[in-house]
Design a protein around this motif. Structure first.
Motif, short mmCIF file in Angstrom:
data_model
loop_
_atom_site.label_atom_id
_atom_site.label_comp_id
_atom_site.label_asym_id
_atom_site.label_seq_id
_atom_site.Cartn_x
_atom_site.Cartn_y
_atom_site.Cartn_z
N LYS A 178 -33.00 2.12 -3.68
CA LYS A 178 -32.23 1.76 -2.78
C LYS A 178 -31.18 0.80 -3.01
N GLU A 179 -31.35 -0.23 -4.17
CA GLU A 179 -30.05 -1.05 -4.27
C GLU A 179 -29.23 -0.39 -5.04
N SER A 182 -26.91 2.77 -3.11
CA SER A 182 -26.82 2.45 -1.50
C SER A 182 -25.27 2.82 -1.07
N TRP A 183 -24.40 2.94 -1.88
CA TRP A 183 -23.07 3.14 -1.58
C TRP A 183 -22.97 4.35 -1.06
N SER A 186 -22.69 7.49 -3.37
CA SER A 186 -24.15 7.56 -4.34
C SER A 186 -24.57 8.86 -4.14
#
Length: 188
Positions: A178-179, A182-183, A186
């Motif tokens: 998730k980190e 997350s863009w 991605s």
């Protein structure tokens, strides 16, 4: 586990694995499956970092053909994506005005910021760095990505320590998905 990390290019990773200095490594694909055992690790889209005054800045996404006549910066030939882009340019019949190889991402970004070139970069790195006077545009072809694999020499049995590292690394990337992904561009 005797863990020694070396951040380096794909060519050097192959050398370390081939010589037996390293048991397991990470390299960009495509991976030669006749030479290496490989497991997918991560995937990030390539984006184009371009000065806001460049005509490409207004495009929603960039196609390879849009790079015709542009001065293009990309990570150097010791990294697999370099040859991937040479192939893409040839297949599309695209002739950039010039290709500039960089070893570190900031050089390409500085050229893009000063409107001297456009820079093929990864989505995560473009997101992480403060960018001035530039915009980031995804490449329209989603296969234009940085695909990273955990690799080891074909035909060898990994040591218990190397298997433990492989399990840890794959678990870590999965628990931080998730980190890391997350863009908006991605694609893991």
């Amino acid at each position: 586990i005797d863990l020694q990390l070396e951040e380096t290019n794909d060519r050097r990773v192959a050398e370390l694995l081939e010589s037996g200095v390293a048991d397991i490594g990470m390299m960009a694909g495509p991976v030669d499956r006749g030479r290496w055992e490989a497991l997918p690790f991560s995937r990030h889209r390539h984006v184009l970092v371009v000065n806001e005054k460049n005509p490409l800045a207004v495009k929603e996404h960039i196609e390879i053909r849009d790079l015709e006549g542009q001065i293009v910066t990309l990570l150097g030939r010791d990294y697999t994506p370099y040859s991937n882009y040479l192939r893409r340019f040839a297949e599309a019949g695209v002739q950039p005005a010039r290709l500039i190889e960089y070893a570190e991402g900031n050089a390409g970004l500085q050229l893009a910021a000063s409107n001297q070139a456009v820079c093929i970069f990864t989505d995560y790195a473009a997101r992480a760095l403060p960018l001035v006077n530039v915009v980031v545009r995804p490449l329209g072809d989603k296969s234009c990505s940085w695909d990273v694999f955990l690799v080891w020499k074909k035909g060898i049995v990994l040591s218990e320590e190397a298997r433990s590292f492989r399990t840890f690394a794959l678990g870590w990337i999965d628990s931080h998905r998730k980190e890391l992904f997350s863009w908006e561009y991605s694609v893991y």
